[in-house]
Motif scaffolding. Structure first.
Motif, mmCIF file in Angstrom:
data_model
loop_
_atom_site.group_PDB
_atom_site.id
_atom_site.type_symbol
_atom_site.label_atom_id
_atom_site.label_comp_id
_atom_site.label_asym_id
_atom_site.label_seq_id
_atom_site.Cartn_x
_atom_site.Cartn_y
_atom_site.Cartn_z
ATOM 1 N N PRO A 122 0.835 -1.208 0.000
ATOM 2 C CA PRO A 122 0.000 0.000 0.000
ATOM 3 C C PRO A 122 0.866 1.252 0.000
ATOM 4 O O PRO A 122 1.977 1.246 0.519
ATOM 5 N N GLU A 123 0.349 2.323 -0.583
ATOM 6 C CA GLU A 123 1.092 3.584 -0.594
ATOM 7 C C GLU A 123 1.016 4.267 0.761
ATOM 8 O O GLU A 123 1.846 5.095 1.086
ATOM 9 N N SER A 124 0.005 3.912 1.538
ATOM 10 C CA SER A 124 -0.168 4.470 2.868
ATOM 11 C C SER A 124 -0.600 3.342 3.792
ATOM 12 O O SER A 124 -1.502 2.577 3.458
ATOM 13 N N LEU A 125 0.041 3.256 4.956
ATOM 14 C CA LEU A 125 -0.274 2.199 5.906
ATOM 15 C C LEU A 125 -0.227 2.770 7.314
ATOM 16 O O LEU A 125 0.793 3.328 7.736
ATOM 17 N N THR A 126 -1.344 2.682 8.008
ATOM 18 C CA THR A 126 -1.438 3.112 9.405
ATOM 19 C C THR A 126 -2.051 1.954 10.192
ATOM 20 O O THR A 126 -2.541 0.991 9.586
ATOM 21 N N PRO A 127 -2.077 2.054 11.511
ATOM 22 C CA PRO A 127 -2.740 0.981 12.278
ATOM 23 C C PRO A 127 -4.231 0.848 11.955
ATOM 24 O O PRO A 127 -4.814 -0.208 12.152
ATOM 25 N N GLN A 128 -4.844 1.912 11.414
ATOM 26 C CA GLN A 128 -6.271 1.882 11.127
ATOM 27 C C GLN A 128 -6.597 1.450 9.699
ATOM 28 O O GLN A 128 -7.681 0.936 9.446
ATOM 29 N N LYS A 129 -5.677 1.705 8.742
ATOM 30 C CA LYS A 129 -6.028 1.406 7.357
ATOM 31 C C LYS A 129 -4.805 1.257 6.461
ATOM 32 O O LYS A 129 -3.719 1.725 6.770
ATOM 33 N N ALA A 130 -5.052 0.598 5.324
ATOM 34 C CA ALA A 130 -4.073 0.485 4.243
ATOM 35 C C ALA A 130 -4.735 1.066 3.003
ATOM 36 O O ALA A 130 -5.924 0.856 2.771
ATOM 37 N N GLN A 131 -3.942 1.810 2.223
ATOM 38 C CA GLN A 131 -4.527 2.483 1.058
ATOM 39 C C GLN A 131 -3.664 2.317 -0.176
ATOM 40 O O GLN A 131 -2.453 2.498 -0.124
ATOM 41 N N TRP A 132 -4.320 1.979 -1.289
ATOM 42 C CA TRP A 132 -3.707 1.894 -2.596
ATOM 43 C C TRP A 132 -4.417 2.899 -3.483
ATOM 44 O O TRP A 132 -5.625 3.081 -3.367
ATOM 45 N N SER A 133 -3.703 3.534 -4.396
ATOM 46 C CA SER A 133 -4.399 4.438 -5.314
ATOM 47 C C SER A 133 -3.606 4.638 -6.591
ATOM 48 O O SER A 133 -2.398 4.409 -6.645
ATOM 49 N N ASN A 134 -4.330 5.056 -7.618
ATOM 50 C CA ASN A 134 -3.738 5.507 -8.869
ATOM 51 C C ASN A 134 -4.525 6.732 -9.303
ATOM 52 O O ASN A 134 -5.282 7.295 -8.492
ATOM 53 N N ASP A 135 -4.402 7.165 -10.523
ATOM 54 C CA ASP A 135 -5.111 8.366 -10.968
ATOM 55 C C ASP A 135 -6.626 8.202 -10.919
ATOM 56 O O ASP A 135 -7.349 9.168 -10.701
ATOM 57 N N ASP A 136 -7.106 6.980 -11.114
ATOM 58 C CA ASP A 136 -8.538 6.752 -11.241
ATOM 59 C C ASP A 136 -9.231 6.302 -9.952
ATOM 60 O O ASP A 136 -10.366 6.691 -9.696
ATOM 61 N N VAL A 137 -8.567 5.456 -9.168
ATOM 62 C CA VAL A 137 -9.220 4.786 -8.041
ATOM 63 C C VAL A 137 -8.379 4.883 -6.779
ATOM 64 O O VAL A 137 -7.153 4.792 -6.838
ATOM 65 N N THR A 138 -9.064 5.044 -5.650
ATOM 66 C CA THR A 138 -8.436 4.857 -4.346
ATOM 67 C C THR A 138 -9.149 3.686 -3.688
ATOM 68 O O THR A 138 -10.373 3.680 -3.570
ATOM 69 N N MET A 139 -8.384 2.685 -3.288
ATOM 70 C CA MET A 139 -8.918 1.512 -2.612
ATOM 71 C C MET A 139 -8.343 1.483 -1.202
ATOM 72 O O MET A 139 -7.131 1.577 -1.019
ATOM 73 N N THR A 140 -9.226 1.365 -0.217
ATOM 74 C CA THR A 140 -8.809 1.409 1.172
ATOM 75 C C THR A 140 -9.356 0.198 1.911
ATOM 76 O O THR A 140 -10.531 -0.145 1.751
ATOM 77 N N LEU A 141 -8.510 -0.419 2.718
ATOM 78 C CA LEU A 141 -8.929 -1.480 3.630
ATOM 79 C C LEU A 141 -8.811 -0.915 5.031
ATOM 80 O O LEU A 141 -7.717 -0.565 5.471
ATOM 81 N N GLU A 142 -9.944 -0.783 5.713
ATOM 82 C CA GLU A 142 -9.975 -0.176 7.046
ATOM 83 C C GLU A 142 -10.325 -1.221 8.093
ATOM 84 O O GLU A 142 -11.054 -2.171 7.820
ATOM 85 N N LYS A 143 -9.816 -0.986 9.298
ATOM 86 C CA LYS A 143 -10.162 -1.865 10.417
ATOM 87 C C LYS A 143 -11.446 -1.362 11.046
ATOM 88 O O LYS A 143 -11.680 -0.157 11.056
ATOM 89 N N PRO A 144 -12.336 -2.221 11.509
ATOM 90 C CA PRO A 144 -12.050 -3.635 11.680
ATOM 91 C C PRO A 144 -12.081 -4.417 10.368
ATOM 92 O O PRO A 144 -11.219 -5.250 10.157
#
Length: 180
Positions: A122-144
């Motif tokens: 992921p381009e961003s990773l915190t204890p609460q979430k992981a995030q992937w993105s490109n120009d078109d889409v942002t995909m986030t996996l959040e806890k729980p």
């Protein structure tokens, strides 16, 4: 010399794979695609029973806005990995998909490792979430255990429309301060 070539090749491979993964993000889930019209999304939801879509009774219109929200509840079907899902529209275009995953059937780590294998770190990773993105889409996996897909272009358009112009007082105040 061979070691330097191997290091250069490895570094280049890492950068290329990161670039390729970043451009290959999904623009939806289960046949439902970001940017789709309300009618197209309804049809896709009917085709995929995992979402628990019940037809127009799951659709609501947000007052004072040109926004529509579909909320589904898959828990009544029992066999699905999904729980509740939300599909948000602006100007008849789907721009956000939010999926709560059933925690009794799936875990955060399994989804996280699968996403990393498919789309890279992921381009961003915190204890609460992981995030992937490109120009078109942002995909986030959040806890729980929530998976979100956002159409970046539509979201940016909405953000631009919602920006409020500064008041005359704010502008003259800034001008006064600049002149000091």
């Amino acid at each position: 010399m061979k070691i330097i070539k191997k290091i250069c090749f490895s570094t280049l491979s890492i950068f290329l794979s990161a670039f390729l993964f970043a451009n290959d993000l999904p623009n939806g889930y289960g046949g439902v695609k970001l940017g789709s019209s309300l009618e197209t999304t309804k049809e896709q939801l009917k085709k995929n029973s995992d979402f628990g879509y019940n037809g127009d009774r799951d659709v609501s219109f947000l007052p004072g806005q040109d926004d529509t929200l579909i909320e589904t509840d898959a828990t009544r079907w029992g066999g699905t990995f999904l729980e509740r899902c939300w599909f948000q529209f602006n100007d008849n275009r789907l721009y956000t998909i939010i999926i709560n995953v059933n925690q009794s059937k799936m875990d955060y780590y399994s989804i996280f490792t699968t996403l990393c294998e498919k789309y890279g770190d992921p381009e961003s990773l915190t204890p609460q979430k992981a995030q992937w993105s490109n120009d078109d889409v942002t995909m986030t996996l959040e806890k729980p255990l929530t998976l979100k897909y956002v159409d970046n272009k539509i979201f940016d358009e909405i953000q631009d429309k919602s920006r409020v112009e500064k008041s005359v007082f704010e502008k003259t105040r800034e001008m006064f301060l600049e002149d000091l």
